[in-house]
Structures are given as C-alpha cells and as structure tokens.
Design an enzyme around this catalytic site. Structure first.
Site, PDB file in Angstrom:
ATOM      1  N   LYS A 125       2.735  38.591  10.758  1.00  0.00           N
ATOM      2  CA  LYS A 125       1.439  39.269  10.659  1.00  0.00           C
ATOM      3  C   LYS A 125       1.465  40.355  11.734  1.00  0.00           C
ATOM      4  CE  LYS A 125      -3.460  38.149  10.163  1.00  0.00           C
ATOM      5  NZ  LYS A 125      -3.702  38.783   8.876  1.00  0.00           N
TER       6      LYS A 125
HETATM    7  N1  PPE Z   1      -2.258  38.445   3.028  1.00  0.00           N
HETATM    8  C1  PPE Z   1      -2.586  39.435   3.894  1.00  0.00           C
HETATM    9  C2  PPE Z   1      -1.939  40.746   3.756  1.00  0.00           C
HETATM   10  C3  PPE Z   1      -3.538  39.185   4.891  1.00  0.00           C
HETATM   11  O1  PPE Z   1      -3.856  40.149   5.749  1.00  0.00           O
HETATM   12  C4  PPE Z   1      -4.164  37.923   4.971  1.00  0.00           C
HETATM   13  C5  PPE Z   1      -5.192  37.653   6.010  1.00  0.00           C
HETATM   14  C6  PPE Z   1      -3.789  36.926   4.055  1.00  0.00           C
HETATM   15  C7  PPE Z   1      -2.828  37.226   3.094  1.00  0.00           C
HETATM   16  C8  PPE Z   1      -4.349  35.541   4.105  1.00  0.00           C
HETATM   17  O2  PPE Z   1      -3.902  34.840   5.242  1.00  0.00           O
HETATM   18  P1  PPE Z   1      -4.749  33.677   5.907  1.00  0.00           P
HETATM   19  O3  PPE Z   1      -5.842  34.320   6.665  1.00  0.00           O
HETATM   20  O4  PPE Z   1      -3.775  32.960   6.771  1.00  0.00           O
HETATM   21  O5  PPE Z   1      -5.239  32.827   4.799  1.00  0.00           O
HETATM   22  N2  PPE Z   1      -5.927  38.776   6.449  1.00  0.00           N
HETATM   23  C9  PPE Z   1      -6.619  38.709   7.714  1.00  0.00           C
HETATM   24  C10 PPE Z   1      -7.024  40.086   8.210  1.00  0.00           C
HETATM   25  C11 PPE Z   1      -8.197  40.727   7.576  1.00  0.00           C
HETATM   26  C12 PPE Z   1      -8.579  42.021   8.278  1.00  0.00           C
HETATM   27  O6  PPE Z   1      -9.125  42.907   7.598  1.00  0.00           O
HETATM   28  O7  PPE Z   1      -8.384  42.153   9.490  1.00  0.00           O
HETATM   29  C13 PPE Z   1      -7.750  37.689   7.703  1.00  0.00           C
HETATM   30  O8  PPE Z   1      -8.211  37.283   6.638  1.00  0.00           O
HETATM   31  O9  PPE Z   1      -8.149  37.274   8.787  1.00  0.00           O
END
Ligand code: PPE
Length: 305
Positions: free
Chosen positions: A159
């Site tokens: 990330k």
């Molecule tokens: N894919 C991406 C590209 C992504 O950024 C997130 C979270 C996910 C999948 C889901 O991951 P999880 O949160 O572990 O279920 N995106 C984060 C950032 C959002 C933002 O705009 O900043 C979040 O949901 O916290």
C-alpha cells in the site's frame, strides 16, 4: 475538509495538529515513495471503542515497507499502541486512522539510502466514503480507461503512496463523467479492483472476486470472504472479464473507508434489479455487526480501547 483533531503523532511524539509539518525537501514529496494504512475504529453497541483488525493493518504497513525497502524505526507493537493512544488523546469514539511512513530529507535523487524514515499517525472522522446513499442504495461505476498497475511496474501488494496516482487518475475520470467510482482492469484486461476498494460479484448464489495478483490484499476483502463462507455462500477467487460484471446479479465493493458498498450500475448497464441484492445486503449487515462488536465469533478482530 477534514476536521482537525487535537493531536497528530509524528516521529515519536504527539504534537498539535497544526504543527505536523514537513520540509519541502522531504524526499517522498518529490518521488512518491511512502507506505500507509487506513484503519477504522468504531464505537461498539456497548459504548466501547474498538479498532478493527489493527494487527493485520499494521502488519500490512510493515509488509509494504519491506517491499519498498523502508526500515520503519519503531517496533510494530509501538505503532499498534499509538493507534490506540491517539484515539484517547483526541477524545474520539470513532475515527479513521492513517499511519504513514515516508522518506525524509537528506539527499535528493533516486538513491535515498540514509534519509530518515519518518512515521506519522493521524486520526480523523471520516463518514461513508462513497456517501450514505451509496451504502444504502448502491453506486454507479464505470470501467476506467486507466489500467491497474502491471505487477512488475508497481508493487501491488504494497500500500504505497505512489501507487495511488493511478487511482486518482481513474477516480477523476469516472467522477468527471458523472459516475461514483472507477473500476480498473489489469494489464491483461481482466477486472482488478476499484480506485480504493476490492470488488466482488455474485451470480446464481456464487460470489467471485479477482485473485490477489494486481490488487491490494484488502483486509475488508478477507472479512467478506470469511463472512460469506460462514453463511455457506461459496466464494471463488478467479479472474473474470468486464462483461461478467454486466451479467452479475449483484456487485459490491469493499474497503476500510468504503466498508461494504453495493454497486447498482456499471457502464450504463443495470446490475440485477438496479438496487442492492440479498447477498450484498446480508453481508453488509453482518459486517457492521462485526465491527460494532455484536458478533461473538469475531471478537478477535477487535482491539478495544
Ligand atoms: N484496493 C485499493 C486500491 C485500496 O486503496 C483499498 C483501501 C482496498 C483495495 C481495500 O483494502 P482494505 O482497506 O484493507 O479493505 N483503500 C484505503 C484508502 C482510501 C483513501 O481514499 O485514502 C481505505 O479504504 O482506507
């Protein structure tokens, strides 16, 4: 606008929100190398506050840093501890937590070997990411003209801050065209994920989600797979093309910020009856019970403050 909290934790101590500044020579500002997390803390039904899957998020932060060869100068346990502490010092019962590790100033150029790795943890109040109405009625999404990263171009298991330029391009394009969210395909043309969410479809009672190749290993994705299987709903992790989305009975997206958001339209095609279906509704309700401490089976996912 994000509403200011009292304190931000930066480089080992709590400082007032307005003092959490960086120098313009901060390496990460120039080249986009940083790693971060997004974690939610919820106020539970019994009034206590619990951080959802804290250990898994902090583990992913360190995994991301490892992939990026950034050595975070604190033990994981300390970062977990600060995530709990910051809610107390800010007096927040519910919040979104944002740990961020970045490369500080020192040398410029692409070999910042001895620049310090700096860490901040911020907590702020973040409502429904894709809107309250989106959570209830479902959102409209568009397949992006931007592809998700090729696995040898960016490290998609990490990330990493720089990875999100791709998400911003896609999100801007989709919203400029009047959609709520962008769905990105991988470089082979198969469905990958949304700009900030993982994606699922359901057809004939079977749930499908792309495997963890070009997509972030979402922690909410893992929750939904677990919850679905506990309900006896089969889940397969398999590649699929965009027209399978068009033909789905239901689609939903998962993420810490977006929680569980149904999708009611993709590229102008109505999904199922054009409103959240029974599987999405059931899993969304189960998810909110879990994060609020109402499901005894998943207490181990909660860190009470
Ligand atoms: N894919 C991406 C590209 C992504 O950024 C997130 C979270 C996910 C999948 C889901 O991951 P999880 O949160 O572990 O279920 N995106 C984060 C950032 C959002 C933002 O705009 O900043 C979040 O949901 O916290």
């Amino acid at each position: 606008m994000v509403e200011k909290a009292k304190f931000i934790w930066m480089d080992g101590k709590f400082i007032p929100w307005d003092e959490a500044q960086v120098h313009i020579m901060t390496h990460s500002l120039h080249y986009g190398l940083g790693v971060f997390e997004g974690i939610r803390a919820y106020q539970c039904a019994d009034g206590r506050t619990a951080i959802f899957r804290l250990r898994e998020h902090i583990r992913r932060l360190y995994d991301s840093a490892h992939v990026m060869q950034m050595d975070i100068p604190y033990p994981q346990a300390e970062i977990e501890h600060v995530c709990a502490e910051i809610l107390k010092v800010n007096g927040q019962k519910e919040a979104y937590l944002r740990p961020l590790a970045f490369v500080g100033d020192g040398v410029m150029g692409l070999h910042p070997q001895n620049n310090p790795i700096r860490v901040a943890i911020i907590s702020w109040i973040w409502g429904a990411y894709l809107g309250d109405e989106g959570l209830k009625k479902g959102i409209r999404a568009k397949i992006s003209s931007f592809a998700r990263h090729h696995v040898n171009v960016m490290m998609t298991k990490a990330k990493a801050t720089g990875n999100y330029i791709n998400s911003i391009l896609a999100k801007r394009e989709a919203t400029a065209l009047g959609y709520d969210e962008a769905i990105l395909l991988d470089t082979d043309g198969y469905v990958a994920e949304a700009s900030g969410e993982n994606i699922f479809l359901a057809r004939d009672g079977v749930i499908k989600t792309p495997p963890l190749t070009a997509v972030l290993p979402g922690i909410t994705r893992d929750c939904l797979i677990t919850l679905a299987r506990d309900f006896g709903i089969p889940v397969v992790e398999e590649i699929f093309s965009r027209d399978e989305l068009y033909l789905a009975d239901e689609i939903f997206m998962t993420g810490t910020a977006a929680e569980v958001t149904p999708v009611r339209e993709v590229d102008g095609r109505r999904i199922g009856p054009g409103k959240p279906g029974p599987i999405a509704k059931k899993l969304q309700a189960a998810f909110f019970e879990v994060v609020k401490g109402q499901d005894p089976r998943y207490q181990h996912w909660l860190t009470y403050i």
